[in-house]
Design a protein around this motif. Structure first.
Motif, PDB file in Angstrom:
ATOM      1  N   PHE A 118       0.825  -1.216   0.000  1.00 23.39           N
ATOM      2  CA  PHE A 118       0.000   0.000   0.000  1.00 23.39           C
ATOM      3  C   PHE A 118       0.852   1.256   0.000  1.00 23.39           C
ATOM      4  O   PHE A 118       0.486   2.252  -0.606  1.00 23.39           O
ATOM      5  CB  PHE A 118      -0.979   0.005   1.174  1.00 23.39           C
ATOM      6  N   ARG A 119       1.987   1.222   0.662  1.00 22.08           N
ATOM      7  CA  ARG A 119       2.879   2.383   0.651  1.00 22.08           C
ATOM      8  C   ARG A 119       3.494   2.586  -0.728  1.00 22.08           C
ATOM      9  O   ARG A 119       3.729   3.701  -1.157  1.00 22.08           O
ATOM     10  CB  ARG A 119       4.004   2.223   1.681  1.00 22.08           C
ATOM     11  N   THR A 120       3.743   1.485  -1.455  1.00 19.01           N
ATOM     12  CA  THR A 120       4.353   1.561  -2.775  1.00 19.01           C
ATOM     13  C   THR A 120       3.370   2.079  -3.817  1.00 19.01           C
ATOM     14  O   THR A 120       3.662   3.017  -4.551  1.00 19.01           O
ATOM     15  CB  THR A 120       4.878   0.177  -3.209  1.00 19.01           C
ATOM     16  N   LEU A 179      -3.993   8.595   5.946  1.00 13.33           N
ATOM     17  CA  LEU A 179      -3.749   9.672   6.901  1.00 13.33           C
ATOM     18  C   LEU A 179      -3.033   9.150   8.146  1.00 13.33           C
ATOM     19  O   LEU A 179      -2.060   9.739   8.603  1.00 13.33           O
ATOM     20  CB  LEU A 179      -5.066  10.346   7.279  1.00 13.33           C
ATOM     21  N   VAL A 180      -3.510   8.050   8.685  1.00 17.46           N
ATOM     22  CA  VAL A 180      -2.882   7.465   9.874  1.00 17.46           C
ATOM     23  C   VAL A 180      -2.024   6.245   9.528  1.00 17.46           C
ATOM     24  O   VAL A 180      -1.501   5.588  10.425  1.00 17.46           O
ATOM     25  CB  VAL A 180      -3.933   7.094  10.949  1.00 17.46           C
ATOM     26  N   GLU A 181      -1.898   5.963   8.248  1.00 11.21           N
ATOM     27  CA  GLU A 181      -1.128   4.830   7.737  1.00 11.21           C
ATOM     28  C   GLU A 181      -1.516   3.537   8.455  1.00 11.21           C
ATOM     29  O   GLU A 181      -0.710   2.899   9.126  1.00 11.21           O
ATOM     30  CB  GLU A 181       0.367   5.088   7.856  1.00 11.21           C
ATOM     31  N   GLU A 182      -2.794   3.149   8.293  1.00  9.11           N
ATOM     32  CA  GLU A 182      -3.317   1.969   8.964  1.00  9.11           C
ATOM     33  C   GLU A 182      -4.182   1.166   8.006  1.00  9.11           C
ATOM     34  O   GLU A 182      -5.019   1.710   7.297  1.00  9.11           O
ATOM     35  CB  GLU A 182      -4.130   2.409  10.184  1.00  9.11           C
ATOM     36  N   LEU A 183      -3.967  -0.130   7.999  1.00  9.03           N
ATOM     37  CA  LEU A 183      -4.794  -1.064   7.228  1.00  9.03           C
ATOM     38  C   LEU A 183      -5.985  -1.446   8.098  1.00  9.03           C
ATOM     39  O   LEU A 183      -5.875  -1.487   9.327  1.00  9.03           O
ATOM     40  CB  LEU A 183      -3.979  -2.314   6.884  1.00  9.03           C
ATOM     41  N   LYS A 184      -7.117  -1.779   7.467  1.00  6.75           N
ATOM     42  CA  LYS A 184      -8.318  -2.113   8.231  1.00  6.75           C
ATOM     43  C   LYS A 184      -8.971  -3.384   7.697  1.00  6.75           C
ATOM     44  O   LYS A 184      -9.111  -3.561   6.489  1.00  6.75           O
ATOM     45  CB  LYS A 184      -9.316  -0.966   8.190  1.00  6.75           C
ATOM     46  N   MET A 185      -9.370  -4.240   8.646  1.00  5.00           N
ATOM     47  CA  MET A 185     -10.099  -5.471   8.330  1.00  5.00           C
ATOM     48  C   MET A 185     -11.271  -5.601   9.291  1.00  5.00           C
ATOM     49  O   MET A 185     -11.232  -5.084  10.407  1.00  5.00           O
ATOM     50  CB  MET A 185      -9.182  -6.690   8.465  1.00  5.00           C
TER      51      MET A 185
END
Length: 130
Positions: free
Chosen positions: A48-50, A116-122
């Protein structure tokens, strides 16, 4: 004329039934679905960062299995954090066997990346055996 009215109402009935069946489909059962991908939390975060668009096309709304180190447990909200990067909520509740800083493997629906908070969500997660 009477035949045309009957045919019209019959076709209208078919369309309405089709629309209802399409709209009110059964909900997905993530716990029984086979995971589309098995990946480490650090690897998916790196993807996701890439390139966020490519990673979204690959993972969004798919059932995935994620491994990593358990960073935080919140029993009240039925949620955990893996590798300080992946926020996951459990469907039924937090299994009592979970301990902070332990290796974990979960399966759930990937719902997005918050840049914004650099967080993945599941969500709808279940504990998998490592």
């Amino acid at each position: 004329m009477k035949k045309k009215v009957i045919i019209f109402f019959f076709l209208l009935l078919i369309v309405v039934i089709g629309a209802c069946l399409y709209t009110y489909k059964d909900h997905r059962d993530i716990a029984t679905e086979k995971g589309s991908y098995t990946i480490a939390a650090t690897e998916i975060f790196s993807e996701f960062r890439t390139n966020e668009n490519v990673a979204n096309a690959k993972y969004l709304d798919k059932t995935i299995e994620v491994t990593g180190d358990l960073s935080n447990i919140d029993v009240a909200t039925k949620s955990i954090v893996i590798n300080d990067k992946l926020f996951a909520t459990f469907k039924e509740g937090i299994p009592k066997t979970l301990q902070s800083n332990s290796k974990i493997k979960i399966k759930g629906r990937f719902i997005g990346y918050d840049a914004l908070v650099e967080e993945l969500k599941m969500d709808q997660c279940v504990l998998e055996t490592p």
